[in-house]
Design a protein around this motif. Sequence first.
Motif, mmCIF file in Angstrom:
data_model
loop_
_atom_site.group_PDB
_atom_site.id
_atom_site.type_symbol
_atom_site.label_atom_id
_atom_site.label_comp_id
_atom_site.label_asym_id
_atom_site.label_seq_id
_atom_site.Cartn_x
_atom_site.Cartn_y
_atom_site.Cartn_z
ATOM 1 N N ARG A 18 0.846 -1.156 0.077
ATOM 2 C CA ARG A 18 -0.052 0.154 -0.001
ATOM 3 C C ARG A 18 0.907 1.087 -0.092
ATOM 4 N N VAL A 19 0.848 2.109 -1.038
ATOM 5 C CA VAL A 19 1.630 3.210 -1.167
ATOM 6 C C VAL A 19 0.773 4.437 -1.677
ATOM 7 N N GLU A 20 0.244 5.150 -0.628
ATOM 8 C CA GLU A 20 -0.698 6.207 -0.914
ATOM 9 C C GLU A 20 0.266 7.463 -1.640
ATOM 10 N N LYS A 21 -0.464 8.331 -2.101
ATOM 11 C CA LYS A 21 0.106 9.678 -2.343
ATOM 12 C C LYS A 21 0.547 10.265 -1.137
ATOM 13 N N PRO A 24 3.359 8.242 2.410
ATOM 14 C CA PRO A 24 3.518 6.968 1.966
ATOM 15 C C PRO A 24 4.470 6.241 3.027
ATOM 16 N N ARG A 71 2.082 -2.463 -6.525
ATOM 17 C CA ARG A 71 1.665 -1.147 -5.472
ATOM 18 C C ARG A 71 0.189 -0.933 -5.782
ATOM 19 N N ALA A 72 -0.516 -0.300 -4.752
ATOM 20 C CA ALA A 72 -1.752 -0.005 -4.850
ATOM 21 C C ALA A 72 -2.113 1.120 -3.753
ATOM 22 N N ARG A 73 -3.114 1.778 -4.077
ATOM 23 C CA ARG A 73 -3.687 2.730 -3.338
ATOM 24 C C ARG A 73 -5.161 2.998 -3.292
ATOM 25 N N GLY A 74 -5.858 3.664 -2.086
ATOM 26 C CA GLY A 74 -7.047 3.969 -2.291
ATOM 27 C C GLY A 74 -8.137 2.831 -2.684
ATOM 28 N N TRP A 77 -6.522 -0.700 -3.248
ATOM 29 C CA TRP A 77 -5.875 -1.329 -2.059
ATOM 30 C C TRP A 77 -6.947 -2.096 -1.570
ATOM 31 N N GLU A 78 -8.124 -1.448 -1.515
ATOM 32 C CA GLU A 78 -9.246 -2.178 -0.734
ATOM 33 C C GLU A 78 -9.882 -3.544 -1.650
ATOM 34 N N GLU A 94 1.835 -1.223 5.020
ATOM 35 C CA GLU A 94 0.852 -2.572 4.660
ATOM 36 C C GLU A 94 1.263 -3.191 3.757
#
Length: 223
Positions: A18-21, A24, A71-74, A77-78, A94
């Motif tokens: 999980r790599v959010e903007k 991170p 990689r996923a975000r938002g 990721w869910e 995560e």
Amino acid sequence: MCAVVRCETQSAMQLVARVEKVDPPSRTAVCRAAAVAVVRLLSDDRALPGGEWAADVDRWLTGGVRKLCRRARGAAWERVQAVAGITAVVAGAEVRALVPRSTVRTPSAIGRLPLTGREPADPDAAAAIDPRPSGSVVVSICPDPSLSLGKACAAAGHAAQLVAMRMPADRLTLWRSARFPVLVEHPDVERWQHLRLHSQVEVLDSGLTEVPLDTCTALARWA
């Protein structure tokens, strides 16, 4: 004697970080979470003989131990959480390790996720960590060549997996009871060369991506 692993198969364990903007996780934290997620999945009852994941895990172990890190975000990721696997949370990072399967059967929710991206900062990187009795396993990431986040996570996962296979039973019981904690260090070249003489586990790459065949990408040791 060191244990050595190469990945040489079309079956793969997908790791998703999980790599959010915004805010991170650090590179080291993601590598730690990847290593922990791998070992927790493989020790889960569902992955052991008779479990619902056992056939897929056995097929992967027999053919090799390739790992791919995405990689996923938002919302992406869910969606990853609905795919069979185990998520580890370590130091704010995560990573979800997914049950191994043929790369041609990768769920679309996973296959669309990027394998590369902007490299995260690493303010908590440590150049040297010594393992302590009953404590965390220490994974060392090679200093040269420099590895991308995805390659480093896969290498850390390989190393932790081999530790679980090679660690004496009484020490493994202690590690398991603590839920498989892992620390990650980033040694300089001189320390790396010394560690290669003394580490219990050595990971050699199959040369499929980024680095040449038989590049040592990670080491692992415990006390």
